[in-house]
Design a protein around this motif. Sequence first.
Motif, PDB file in Angstrom:
ATOM      1  N   THR A  16      19.853  13.790  56.116  1.00  0.00           N
ATOM      2  CA  THR A  16      18.451  14.221  56.203  1.00  0.00           C
ATOM      3  C   THR A  16      17.670  13.836  54.952  1.00  0.00           C
ATOM      4  OG1 THR A  16      19.003  16.426  55.372  1.00  0.00           O
ATOM      5  CG2 THR A  16      18.914  16.147  57.761  1.00  0.00           C
ATOM      6  N   ARG A  17      18.349  13.718  53.812  1.00  0.00           N
ATOM      7  CA  ARG A  17      17.674  13.320  52.577  1.00  0.00           C
ATOM      8  C   ARG A  17      17.558  11.811  52.440  1.00  0.00           C
ATOM      9  NH1 ARG A  17      20.965  16.164  48.169  1.00  0.00           N
ATOM     10  NH2 ARG A  17      22.159  17.031  49.839  1.00  0.00           N
ATOM     11  N   ALA A  18      18.504  11.089  53.016  1.00  0.00           N
ATOM     12  CA  ALA A  18      18.534   9.631  52.865  1.00  0.00           C
ATOM     13  C   ALA A  18      17.549   8.990  53.827  1.00  0.00           C
ATOM     14  CB  ALA A  18      19.940   9.122  53.147  1.00  0.00           C
ATOM     15  N   PRO A  19      17.085   7.767  53.489  1.00  0.00           N
ATOM     16  CA  PRO A  19      16.266   7.027  54.452  1.00  0.00           C
ATOM     17  C   PRO A  19      17.081   6.775  55.717  1.00  0.00           C
ATOM     18  CG  PRO A  19      16.678   5.726  52.454  1.00  0.00           C
ATOM     19  CD  PRO A  19      17.325   7.060  52.283  1.00  0.00           C
ATOM     20  N   ALA A  20      16.424   6.314  56.738  1.00  0.00           N
ATOM     21  CA  ALA A  20      17.099   6.092  58.025  1.00  0.00           C
ATOM     22  C   ALA A  20      18.414   5.348  57.813  1.00  0.00           C
ATOM     23  CB  ALA A  20      16.194   5.301  58.952  1.00  0.00           C
ATOM     24  N   ALA A  21      19.472   5.936  58.306  1.00  0.00           N
ATOM     25  CA  ALA A  21      20.790   5.338  58.142  1.00  0.00           C
ATOM     26  C   ALA A  21      20.997   4.235  59.155  1.00  0.00           C
ATOM     27  CB  ALA A  21      21.861   6.415  58.324  1.00  0.00           C
ATOM     28  N   SER A  22      21.714   3.239  58.742  1.00  0.00           N
ATOM     29  CA  SER A  22      22.022   2.153  59.672  1.00  0.00           C
ATOM     30  C   SER A  22      23.054   2.662  60.676  1.00  0.00           C
ATOM     31  CB  SER A  22      22.585   0.950  58.915  1.00  0.00           C
ATOM     32  OG  SER A  22      23.849   1.276  58.370  1.00  0.00           O
ATOM     33  N   ALA A  23      23.163   1.949  61.786  1.00  0.00           N
ATOM     34  CA  ALA A  23      24.110   2.355  62.825  1.00  0.00           C
ATOM     35  C   ALA A  23      25.530   2.337  62.283  1.00  0.00           C
ATOM     36  CB  ALA A  23      23.985   1.442  64.034  1.00  0.00           C
ATOM     37  N   SER A  24      25.853   1.376  61.414  1.00  0.00           N
ATOM     38  CA  SER A  24      27.219   1.297  60.902  1.00  0.00           C
ATOM     39  C   SER A  24      27.531   2.494  59.993  1.00  0.00           C
ATOM     40  CB  SER A  24      27.445  -0.014  60.145  1.00  0.00           C
ATOM     41  OG  SER A  24      26.617  -0.070  59.002  1.00  0.00           O
ATOM     42  N   THR A  25      26.541   2.973  59.225  1.00  0.00           N
ATOM     43  CA  THR A  25      26.759   4.136  58.367  1.00  0.00           C
ATOM     44  C   THR A  25      27.040   5.372  59.204  1.00  0.00           C
ATOM     45  OG1 THR A  25      25.265   3.206  56.723  1.00  0.00           O
ATOM     46  CG2 THR A  25      25.760   5.538  56.541  1.00  0.00           C
ATOM     47  N   VAL A  26      26.261   5.555  60.262  1.00  0.00           N
ATOM     48  CA  VAL A  26      26.463   6.704  61.151  1.00  0.00           C
ATOM     49  C   VAL A  26      27.824   6.600  61.818  1.00  0.00           C
ATOM     50  CG1 VAL A  26      25.641   7.855  63.233  1.00  0.00           C
ATOM     51  CG2 VAL A  26      24.007   7.066  61.518  1.00  0.00           C
ATOM     52  N   ASP A  27      28.215   5.402  62.267  1.00  0.00           N
ATOM     53  CA  ASP A  27      29.525   5.212  62.884  1.00  0.00           C
ATOM     54  C   ASP A  27      30.643   5.528  61.901  1.00  0.00           C
ATOM     55  OD1 ASP A  27      28.393   4.485  65.278  1.00  0.00           O
ATOM     56  OD2 ASP A  27      28.606   2.327  64.943  1.00  0.00           O
ATOM     57  N   ASP A  28      30.483   5.083  60.634  1.00  0.00           N
ATOM     58  CA  ASP A  28      31.500   5.361  59.618  1.00  0.00           C
ATOM     59  C   ASP A  28      31.649   6.857  59.397  1.00  0.00           C
ATOM     60  OD1 ASP A  28      31.859   2.654  59.304  1.00  0.00           O
ATOM     61  OD2 ASP A  28      30.689   2.507  57.448  1.00  0.00           O
ATOM     62  N   ARG A  29      30.534   7.571  59.332  1.00  0.00           N
ATOM     63  CA  ARG A  29      30.592   9.019  59.117  1.00  0.00           C
ATOM     64  C   ARG A  29      31.190   9.725  60.317  1.00  0.00           C
ATOM     65  NH1 ARG A  29      24.669   9.585  56.308  1.00  0.00           N
ATOM     66  NH2 ARG A  29      25.284   8.732  54.314  1.00  0.00           N
ATOM     67  N   SER A  30      30.823   9.284  61.514  1.00  0.00           N
ATOM     68  CA  SER A  30      31.385   9.890  62.718  1.00  0.00           C
ATOM     69  C   SER A  30      32.883   9.654  62.790  1.00  0.00           C
ATOM     70  CB  SER A  30      30.712   9.318  63.966  1.00  0.00           C
ATOM     71  OG  SER A  30      29.352   9.634  63.975  1.00  0.00           O
ATOM     72  N   GLU A  31      33.302   8.452  62.402  1.00  0.00           N
ATOM     73  CA  GLU A  31      34.729   8.134  62.408  1.00  0.00           C
ATOM     74  C   GLU A  31      35.474   8.996  61.397  1.00  0.00           C
ATOM     75  OE1 GLU A  31      37.579   4.454  61.083  1.00  0.00           O
ATOM     76  OE2 GLU A  31      35.684   3.957  62.058  1.00  0.00           O
ATOM     77  N   LEU A  32      34.877   9.205  60.220  1.00  0.00           N
ATOM     78  CA  LEU A  32      35.482  10.042  59.194  1.00  0.00           C
ATOM     79  C   LEU A  32      35.657  11.478  59.697  1.00  0.00           C
ATOM     80  CD1 LEU A  32      36.394  10.422  56.210  1.00  0.00           C
ATOM     81  CD2 LEU A  32      34.018  10.994  55.716  1.00  0.00           C
ATOM     82  N   LEU A  33      34.608  12.025  60.300  1.00  0.00           N
ATOM     83  CA  LEU A  33      34.695  13.388  60.824  1.00  0.00           C
ATOM     84  C   LEU A  33      35.740  13.486  61.929  1.00  0.00           C
ATOM     85  CD1 LEU A  33      30.983  14.538  60.913  1.00  0.00           C
ATOM     86  CD2 LEU A  33      32.813  15.434  59.489  1.00  0.00           C
ATOM     87  N   ALA A  34      35.766  12.483  62.818  1.00  0.00           N
ATOM     88  CA  ALA A  34      36.741  12.506  63.916  1.00  0.00           C
ATOM     89  C   ALA A  34      38.161  12.460  63.372  1.00  0.00           C
ATOM     90  CB  ALA A  34      36.492  11.337  64.861  1.00  0.00           C
ATOM     91  N   ARG A  35      38.369  11.671  62.341  1.00  0.00           N
ATOM     92  CA  ARG A  35      39.701  11.556  61.757  1.00  0.00           C
ATOM     93  C   ARG A  35      40.149  12.894  61.185  1.00  0.00           C
ATOM     94  NH1 ARG A  35      39.435   7.724  57.284  1.00  0.00           N
ATOM     95  NH2 ARG A  35      38.560   6.408  58.895  1.00  0.00           N
ATOM     96  N   TYR A  36      39.258  13.591  60.475  1.00  0.00           N
ATOM     97  CA  TYR A  36      39.618  14.870  59.873  1.00  0.00           C
ATOM     98  C   TYR A  36      39.603  15.999  60.896  1.00  0.00           C
ATOM     99  CZ  TYR A  36      39.801  12.924  55.261  1.00  0.00           C
ATOM    100  OH  TYR A  36      40.150  12.189  54.171  1.00  0.00           O
ATOM    101  N   ASP A  37      38.957  15.784  62.008  1.00  0.00           N
ATOM    102  CA  ASP A  37      38.890  16.793  63.058  1.00  0.00           C
ATOM    103  C   ASP A  37      40.075  16.663  64.026  1.00  0.00           C
ATOM    104  OD1 ASP A  37      37.583  18.964  64.041  1.00  0.00           O
ATOM    105  OD2 ASP A  37      36.085  17.842  65.147  1.00  0.00           O
ATOM    106  N   GLY A  38      40.848  15.585  63.880  1.00  0.00           N
ATOM    107  CA  GLY A  38      41.998  15.355  64.750  1.00  0.00           C
ATOM    108  C   GLY A  38      41.641  14.711  66.078  1.00  0.00           C
ATOM    109  N   LYS A  39      40.358  14.329  66.264  1.00  0.00           N
ATOM    110  CA  LYS A  39      39.945  13.745  67.534  1.00  0.00           C
ATOM    111  C   LYS A  39      40.420  12.310  67.705  1.00  0.00           C
ATOM    112  CE  LYS A  39      35.913  16.669  68.032  1.00  0.00           C
ATOM    113  NZ  LYS A  39      34.482  16.743  68.005  1.00  0.00           N
ATOM    114  N   ASP A  40      40.788  11.639  66.622  1.00  0.00           N
ATOM    115  CA  ASP A  40      41.247  10.266  66.745  1.00  0.00           C
ATOM    116  C   ASP A  40      42.668  10.189  67.281  1.00  0.00           C
ATOM    117  OD1 ASP A  40      42.462  11.266  64.469  1.00  0.00           O
ATOM    118  OD2 ASP A  40      42.493   9.332  63.459  1.00  0.00           O
ATOM    119  N   GLN A  41      43.343  11.339  67.403  1.00  0.00           N
ATOM    120  CA  GLN A  41      44.713  11.358  67.868  1.00  0.00           C
ATOM    121  C   GLN A  41      44.812  11.644  69.357  1.00  0.00           C
ATOM    122  OE1 GLN A  41      46.713  14.174  65.373  1.00  0.00           O
ATOM    123  NE2 GLN A  41      46.166  13.083  63.509  1.00  0.00           N
ATOM    124  N   GLU A  42      43.703  11.621  70.059  1.00  0.00           N
ATOM    125  CA  GLU A  42      43.715  11.923  71.503  1.00  0.00           C
ATOM    126  C   GLU A  42      44.244  10.747  72.285  1.00  0.00           C
ATOM    127  OE1 GLU A  42      39.748  13.077  72.461  1.00  0.00           O
ATOM    128  OE2 GLU A  42      39.975  14.995  71.477  1.00  0.00           O
TER     129      GLU A  42
END
Length: 82
Positions: free
Chosen positions: A56-82
């Motif tokens: 919310t503080r950063a300028p508009a994030a690129s799609a790759s940045t959002v994908d990287d963050r989503s992937e990071l959260l999924a990895r720590y959330d255990g969703k990548d092991q489905e």
Amino acid sequence: MGEIGVEHPESRGEILLCKAQQGGDDAFADIVRAHEPIVFGIALRALRQLILRAETRAPAASASTVDDRSELLARYDGKDQE
């Protein structure tokens, strides 16, 4: 009166705490394992909040940045092991 040999959850926790305070490594490990999911959940929520605040503080994030963050959260959330 309770059955002989049956411990109440509170008394088991108190026994573990006393043993851990006296240097019992196994008792301390049992306490850590019992609380690990709660602590992990708190840490995960804190990480998510930091990421959302940064977005919310950063300028508009690129799609790759959002994908990287989503992937990071999924990895720590255990969703990548489905």
